[in-house]
Design a protein around this motif. Structure first.
Motif, mmCIF file in Angstrom:
data_model
loop_
_atom_site.group_PDB
_atom_site.id
_atom_site.type_symbol
_atom_site.label_atom_id
_atom_site.label_comp_id
_atom_site.label_asym_id
_atom_site.label_seq_id
_atom_site.Cartn_x
_atom_site.Cartn_y
_atom_site.Cartn_z
ATOM 1 N N SER A 1 -27.833 -69.356 -15.632
ATOM 2 C CA SER A 1 -28.999 -68.533 -15.305
ATOM 3 C C SER A 1 -28.550 -67.163 -14.820
ATOM 4 O O SER A 1 -29.128 -66.135 -15.204
ATOM 5 C CB SER A 1 -29.846 -69.220 -14.225
ATOM 6 O OG SER A 1 -30.257 -70.502 -14.636
ATOM 7 N N LEU A 2 -27.522 -67.144 -13.983
ATOM 8 C CA LEU A 2 -26.971 -65.869 -13.514
ATOM 9 C C LEU A 2 -26.361 -65.071 -14.658
ATOM 10 O O LEU A 2 -26.467 -63.841 -14.704
ATOM 11 C CB LEU A 2 -25.914 -66.125 -12.431
ATOM 12 C CG LEU A 2 -26.423 -66.589 -11.072
ATOM 13 C CD1 LEU A 2 -25.255 -66.932 -10.159
ATOM 14 C CD2 LEU A 2 -27.288 -65.506 -10.438
ATOM 15 N N ALA A 3 -25.720 -65.773 -15.587
ATOM 16 C CA ALA A 3 -25.115 -65.094 -16.737
ATOM 17 C C ALA A 3 -26.186 -64.412 -17.584
ATOM 18 O O ALA A 3 -26.003 -63.279 -18.045
ATOM 19 C CB ALA A 3 -24.328 -66.098 -17.583
ATOM 20 N N PHE A 4 -27.309 -65.095 -17.794
ATOM 21 C CA PHE A 4 -28.409 -64.484 -18.539
ATOM 22 C C PHE A 4 -28.971 -63.282 -17.791
ATOM 23 O O PHE A 4 -29.327 -62.270 -18.393
ATOM 24 C CB PHE A 4 -29.523 -65.508 -18.766
ATOM 25 C CG PHE A 4 -29.175 -66.566 -19.771
ATOM 26 C CD1 PHE A 4 -28.428 -66.264 -20.893
ATOM 27 C CD2 PHE A 4 -29.601 -67.874 -19.580
ATOM 28 C CE1 PHE A 4 -28.118 -67.237 -21.826
ATOM 29 C CE2 PHE A 4 -29.290 -68.852 -20.521
ATOM 30 C CZ PHE A 4 -28.545 -68.539 -21.636
ATOM 31 N N LEU A 5 -29.054 -63.412 -16.467
ATOM 32 C CA LEU A 5 -29.617 -62.341 -15.656
ATOM 33 C C LEU A 5 -28.702 -61.119 -15.618
ATOM 34 O O LEU A 5 -29.152 -59.976 -15.762
ATOM 35 C CB LEU A 5 -29.880 -62.845 -14.234
ATOM 36 C CG LEU A 5 -30.424 -61.832 -13.226
ATOM 37 C CD1 LEU A 5 -31.810 -61.356 -13.661
ATOM 38 C CD2 LEU A 5 -30.476 -62.447 -11.839
ATOM 39 N N LEU A 6 -27.405 -61.371 -15.430
ATOM 40 C CA LEU A 6 -26.432 -60.282 -15.275
ATOM 41 C C LEU A 6 -25.850 -59.820 -16.606
ATOM 42 O O LEU A 6 -25.153 -58.803 -16.638
ATOM 43 C CB LEU A 6 -25.294 -60.738 -14.352
ATOM 44 C CG LEU A 6 -25.704 -61.194 -12.947
ATOM 45 C CD1 LEU A 6 -24.495 -61.735 -12.196
ATOM 46 C CD2 LEU A 6 -26.346 -60.046 -12.177
ATOM 47 N N LYS A 7 -26.104 -60.603 -17.659
ATOM 48 C CA LYS A 7 -25.514 -60.312 -18.969
ATOM 49 C C LYS A 7 -23.993 -60.276 -18.874
ATOM 50 O O LYS A 7 -23.322 -59.432 -19.465
ATOM 51 C CB LYS A 7 -26.055 -58.989 -19.528
ATOM 52 C CG LYS A 7 -27.566 -58.965 -19.683
ATOM 53 C CD LYS A 7 -28.050 -57.629 -20.195
ATOM 54 C CE LYS A 7 -29.576 -57.628 -20.299
ATOM 55 N NZ LYS A 7 -30.096 -56.330 -20.782
ATOM 56 N N ASN A 8 -23.480 -61.211 -18.119
ATOM 57 C CA ASN A 8 -22.047 -61.267 -17.863
ATOM 58 C C ASN A 8 -21.666 -62.696 -17.515
ATOM 59 O O ASN A 8 -22.392 -63.376 -16.790
ATOM 60 C CB ASN A 8 -21.694 -60.322 -16.711
ATOM 61 C CG ASN A 8 -20.214 -60.328 -16.387
ATOM 62 O OD1 ASN A 8 -19.729 -61.213 -15.698
ATOM 63 N ND2 ASN A 8 -19.504 -59.325 -16.885
ATOM 64 N N MET A 9 -20.536 -63.157 -18.030
ATOM 65 C CA MET A 9 -20.074 -64.520 -17.764
ATOM 66 C C MET A 9 -19.076 -64.590 -16.610
ATOM 67 O O MET A 9 -18.997 -65.587 -15.912
ATOM 68 C CB MET A 9 -19.426 -65.113 -19.019
ATOM 69 C CG MET A 9 -20.419 -65.632 -20.043
ATOM 70 S SD MET A 9 -21.371 -67.018 -19.396
ATOM 71 C CE MET A 9 -22.023 -67.697 -20.902
ATOM 72 N N SER A 10 -18.294 -63.552 -16.423
ATOM 73 C CA SER A 10 -17.207 -63.600 -15.444
ATOM 74 C C SER A 10 -17.721 -63.728 -14.017
ATOM 75 O O SER A 10 -17.201 -64.529 -13.226
ATOM 76 C CB SER A 10 -16.333 -62.348 -15.567
ATOM 77 O OG SER A 10 -15.793 -62.235 -16.862
ATOM 78 N N ILE A 11 -18.749 -62.953 -13.671
ATOM 79 C CA ILE A 11 -19.261 -62.963 -12.299
ATOM 80 C C ILE A 11 -19.823 -64.333 -11.918
ATOM 81 O O ILE A 11 -19.479 -64.872 -10.849
ATOM 82 C CB ILE A 11 -20.319 -61.855 -12.104
ATOM 83 C CG1 ILE A 11 -19.659 -60.483 -12.266
ATOM 84 C CG2 ILE A 11 -20.976 -61.978 -10.731
ATOM 85 C CD1 ILE A 11 -20.637 -59.327 -12.193
#
Length: 218
Positions: A145-155
């Motif tokens: 869900s965070l990855a979709f929100l931030l458009k980033n996988m690493s964070i």
């Protein structure tokens, strides 16, 4: 038509996970090698059945739930924040079905772990399956869900690691309320199911309602 669609999803999942190379097998090292060996070594130290059972109950929580994020975050990274996302905008409506299949695949691996403990150590953790299911699903769904929100996988991956470390050391009266890992064997079956089913529902809603429109056809 639906059968062909499901076959294509499985093929897509297979090729995506295959593309991870050797890092695909990292969870196997921890849940099928380090986990049983650690239990076996603890058994050699002379602990009685009850203490060893509790030790493994906690150890499984430390290792198994966390690695539910491994294949989804690392395997699908290119489709979230890499060049692969452009392909999805053209050819796929969403990768959520494939991500759920990834979790299901990992969940089946956890079932195998429980079976190993039954046959190798006579430890039955199936009554606590809801605990491990909720914990692993939370570690799977919330970072995505965070990855979709931030458009980033690493964070999200780093946040998951930090939270895992926090959970290991935060079973105190002041911080335990935000730790989803159980410090003790449940005393109430009803309370156990209410708490962990709530975690599953909240995690699922976060993932389903996450801002993933960028992965849909325009």
């Amino acid at each position: 038509m639906r059968t062909e669609k499901n076959i294509n999803r499985i093929r897509f999942l297979y090729l995506t996970l295959k593309g991870m190379g050797v890092i695909f097998f990292v969870p196997y090292i921890f849940i099928f090698l380090i986990l049983p060996v650690a239990t076996y070594m603890e058994n050699l130290s002379g602990n009685d059945f009850e203490n060893l059972y509790y030790y493994s109950f906690v150890l499984i929580q430390i290792l198994c739930p966390f690695f539910s994020i491994w294949w989804s975050l690392l395997g699908f990274r290119e489709f979230i924040d890499g060049n692969g996302k452009e392909i999805l905008l053209v050819y796929k409506k969403s990768i959520l079905p494939e991500l759920f299949l990834t979790y299901l695949l990992y969940f089946l691996h956890m079932i195998v772990v429980f079976a190993i403990y039954v046959f190798a150590f006579n430890f039955n953790y199936f009554p606590y399956l809801i605990i491990y299911t909720a914990e692993s699903f939370a570690f799977f769904a919330v970072p995505l869900s965070l990855a979709f929100l931030l458009k980033n996988m690493s964070i999200p991956f780093i946040i998951a690691i930090i939270y895992e470390i926090f959970c290991i050391g935060s079973n105190t009266a002041g911080l335990g309320f935000i730790n989803i890992l159980a410090a003790d064997l449940p005393k109430s079956i009803i309370e156990m199911y209410i708490f962990y089913i709530s975690i599953i529902i909240i995690s699922a809603l976060l993932l389903i309602l996450s801002p993933n429109k960028r992965y849909r056809k325009m």
